[in-house]
Design a protein around this motif. Structure first.
Motif, short mmCIF file in Angstrom:
data_model
loop_
_atom_site.label_atom_id
_atom_site.label_comp_id
_atom_site.label_asym_id
_atom_site.label_seq_id
_atom_site.Cartn_x
_atom_site.Cartn_y
_atom_site.Cartn_z
N ASN A 141 0.83 -1.21 0.00
CA ASN A 141 0.00 0.00 0.00
C ASN A 141 0.86 1.26 0.00
O ASN A 141 0.55 2.22 -0.69
CB ASN A 141 -0.92 0.02 1.23
N ASP A 174 5.05 6.40 4.49
CA ASP A 174 5.34 6.71 3.09
C ASP A 174 5.10 8.19 2.83
O ASP A 174 4.41 8.86 3.59
CB ASP A 174 4.45 5.85 2.17
N THR A 214 -11.88 0.33 -2.32
CA THR A 214 -10.59 0.62 -2.94
C THR A 214 -10.69 1.90 -3.74
O THR A 214 -11.77 2.26 -4.22
CB THR A 214 -10.13 -0.56 -3.84
N THR A 215 -9.57 2.60 -3.88
CA THR A 215 -9.53 3.77 -4.74
C THR A 215 -8.61 3.49 -5.93
O THR A 215 -8.27 4.39 -6.67
CB THR A 215 -9.01 5.00 -3.97
N LYS A 216 -8.21 2.21 -6.06
CA LYS A 216 -7.25 1.87 -7.12
C LYS A 216 -7.95 1.15 -8.25
O LYS A 216 -8.89 0.39 -8.03
CB LYS A 216 -6.15 0.96 -6.55
N GLY A 272 -9.30 -4.18 -2.69
CA GLY A 272 -9.85 -3.59 -1.48
C GLY A 272 -9.92 -4.56 -0.32
O GLY A 272 -10.71 -4.38 0.61
N LEU A 312 -6.36 -4.25 3.55
CA LEU A 312 -6.43 -3.75 4.93
C LEU A 312 -7.42 -4.54 5.78
O LEU A 312 -7.20 -4.71 6.98
CB LEU A 312 -6.80 -2.26 4.93
N1 ATP Z 1 -0.39 3.98 2.60
C1 ATP Z 1 -1.51 4.42 2.02
N2 ATP Z 1 -1.55 5.66 1.44
C2 ATP Z 1 -2.67 6.11 0.84
N3 ATP Z 1 -3.82 5.43 0.77
C3 ATP Z 1 -3.86 4.20 1.32
C4 ATP Z 1 -2.72 3.63 1.97
N4 ATP Z 1 -3.06 2.41 2.42
C5 ATP Z 1 -4.35 2.22 2.07
N5 ATP Z 1 -4.84 3.28 1.40
C6 ATP Z 1 -6.21 3.45 0.88
O1 ATP Z 1 -7.04 2.43 1.41
C7 ATP Z 1 -7.66 1.71 0.35
C8 ATP Z 1 -7.86 0.26 0.79
O2 ATP Z 1 -6.60 -0.40 0.94
P1 ATP Z 1 -6.53 -1.98 0.79
O3 ATP Z 1 -5.12 -2.39 0.96
O4 ATP Z 1 -7.55 -2.59 1.68
O5 ATP Z 1 -7.01 -2.24 -0.69
P2 ATP Z 1 -6.25 -1.92 -2.06
O6 ATP Z 1 -4.81 -1.61 -1.79
O7 ATP Z 1 -7.04 -0.88 -2.77
O8 ATP Z 1 -6.37 -3.29 -2.85
P3 ATP Z 1 -5.60 -4.69 -2.49
O9 ATP Z 1 -4.78 -4.45 -1.27
O10 ATP Z 1 -6.69 -5.67 -2.25
O11 ATP Z 1 -4.77 -4.96 -3.69
C9 ATP Z 1 -6.75 1.89 -0.84
O12 ATP Z 1 -7.45 1.73 -2.05
C10 ATP Z 1 -6.27 3.32 -0.64
O13 ATP Z 1 -7.20 4.24 -1.08
#
Ligand code: ATP
Ligand code: MG
Length: 250
Positions: A147, A187, A206-208, A213, A216
């Motif tokens: 992340n 980060d 998720t925002t990606k 999602g 976490l």
């Molecule tokens: N270090 C970070 N900096 C900025 N945004 C974060 C960070 N960690 C998590 N997020 C936000 O939280 C959301 C959820 O994170 P999560 O790891 O659960 O899912 P993801 O990274 O989108 O997908 P996946 O981990 O399943 O590949 C992310 O899409 C992002 O928007």
């Protein structure tokens, strides 16, 4: 005058609130996942039969390939979801955090190829092995470090630190309390909006473009299983710091 530090209690409250929501969603999701798996098996079998019926030069074979690939993808998502709602019990051993974190960084450096990301490590070598499940803890830190890397657009830094915390933690009532280890992952990425801060633990938030999602949500579950705590500090545009606190002994 009495001054009481409530920050630990606030952290615990946050952890519990997130855990509650997850377990409710988990029950629903597990039922749903189970129901989806059977018909999915049917679709896969039918696509395989279809592929066998088609002549080798048939352009239709591409379609059966797509069907099989997409079925696999659904399967993967469902398995992750089932894992989340009904994970295997942790296999407790002694985990050397320094080695686990070094291994993860090695892979993440590779994944950051083409971006200008500095991975900095500040690991306290005197930290004894932590009692926990090595593969679950690896997954936890991989999710958080991934992340952090994904939050950085072109260039930036990811800093990973380990420290023995000054606070103590009761893993169960009546037991001796255990010292905690703080693992901090910060980060210089995009940061998280305050209104999103509570939603990022919800499965499938998720925002990606390519995110599931689940990272976490799974991480939260692993921390809970290890009687740990998670603290987040984030400012949009500046970066994010995640602090995982784990008891040294269970
Ligand atoms: N270090 C970070 N900096 C900025 N945004 C974060 C960070 N960690 C998590 N997020 C936000 O939280 C959301 C959820 O994170 P999560 O790891 O659960 O899912 P993801 O990274 O989108 O997908 P996946 O981990 O399943 O590949 C992310 O899409 C992002 O928007
Ligand atoms: Mg993630």
């Amino acid at each position: 005058m009495i001054i009481r530090d409530l920050s630990r209690i606030k952290e615990l409250e946050g952890t519990l609130r997130r855990a509650d929501r997850l377990s409710m969603l988990g029950t629903l999701a597990a039922g749903l996942a189970h129901e989806i798996k059977n018909p999915l098996g049917g679709i896969k079998g039918a696509a395989q039969l279809l592929a066998m019926e088609l002549r080798e030069e048939s352009s239709m074979l591409d379609y059966t390939q797509i069907m099989l690939k997409e079925v696999e993808r659904i399967n993967f998502i469902i398995e992750e979801l089932m894992d989340l709602s009904n994970p295997r019990p942790p296999e407790i051993g002694y985990v050397e955090l320094t080695r686990v974190l070094n291994d993860i960084i090695l892979l993440q450096r590779e994944a950051a190829h083409g971006q200008n990301i500095k991975f900095l490590l500040d690991l306290d070598p005197s930290i004894p092995p932590v009692q926990g499940d090595e593969s679950l803890l690896t997954r936890l830190f991989l999710n958080l470090i991934k992340n952090a890397r994904e939050a950085i657009d072109h260039e930036g830094e990811v800093l990973i630190e380990t420290r023995i915390s000054s606070s103590y933690h009761m893993t169960s009532p009546g037991r001796r309390s255990s010292p905690m280890v703080d693992i901090t992952i910060s980060d210089t990425g995009c940061g998280i909006n305050p209104e999103e801060l509570d939603r990022i633990f919800t499965p499938y938030f998720t925002t990606k473009v390519k995110g599931n999602g689940l990272g976490l949500a799974i991480s939260q579950k692993i921390i809970e299983d290890h009687h740990g705590l998670l603290k987040i500090e984030s400012s949009p545009g500046e970066g994010t710091t995640m602090i995982v606190s784990l008891p040294l002994r269970r």
